[in-house]
Enzyme design. Sequence first.
Site, PDB file in Angstrom:
ATOM      1  N   GLU A 106       0.575  -1.191  -0.129  1.00  0.00           N
ATOM      2  CA  GLU A 106      -0.410   0.497   0.125  1.00  0.00           C
ATOM      3  C   GLU A 106       1.036   1.707   0.161  1.00  0.00           C
ATOM      4  OE1 GLU A 106      -4.339  -1.032   2.203  1.00  0.00           O
ATOM      5  OE2 GLU A 106      -2.284  -1.423   3.546  1.00  0.00           O
ATOM      6  N   GLU A 126      -4.384  -9.363   3.632  1.00  0.00           N
ATOM      7  CA  GLU A 126      -5.475  -9.037   4.887  1.00  0.00           C
ATOM      8  C   GLU A 126      -5.863 -10.147   5.152  1.00  0.00           C
ATOM      9  OE1 GLU A 126      -2.742  -5.434   4.228  1.00  0.00           O
ATOM     10  OE2 GLU A 126      -3.543  -6.395   3.343  1.00  0.00           O
TER      11      GLU A 126
END
Length: 254
Positions: A106, A126
């Site tokens: 990210e 995740e």
Amino acid sequence: MSIRRDISDGVLVVSIDRPERRNAIDRATSEAIADAMDQLDADDSLRVGILTGAGGNFSTGMDLKAFLAGERVELPGRGLAGIIKTPPEKPLIAAVEGYALAGGFEIALACDLIVASHSARFGLPEARRGLIAGSGGLIRLPERMPRQIAMECAMTGRMIEADEALRWGLVNRLVETGEAVAGALALAAEICLSAPAALIASKRIVARAGRWPEETLWQRQDELLEDIINSRDAREGAAAFAEKRDPVWSTGSD
């Protein structure tokens, strides 16, 4: 120190320097990166930033040990690494070796361009941990590659190898292992040939136009365009072209 800073020919190279933790981000590292990005924007001698990681990996994201110890790793209003929600105004290149996973991926997506080596591995695992990629991965990844592929990556958590990342247009350039920073510096040198204010305006339009309401799209672009057209650099660029010479740009504050 959790990061290193090096300056060369108008380029600020910021290296996350926690190789023993695969450059995982704790609070101090978020604060240090945020400070470096503020330096990039504030210093008129700096034109482009490069963000990379030491020890053969980019970053594996949030330092879970720091999180479990009670640290708030994200910065208020800025997010993980101090750039997720507020990237710098100037161009920023991610130079990726090894793992760019979870929050590390990210962080790379928060950069404008990605130069990756053949060792690079990207992923958002995740969901396999009962979480979601809440630091921009689910927002930015579909903007960088086909939506259905981004959906697959978010749902399966699988890693994207360097060749596949290039195929989907996720990375700008693919270089030999160990050469990501060198490749990013070469790209930065090309960017530095352009006028500073034009770079900032171009980045702003490309990064934000997709989220501007259609009825305001041209108005917002034209407001930025007007400033550029009336700038010293616009006149200098035209003159340099006519006179067959290299332009001499003003600083970003001129």
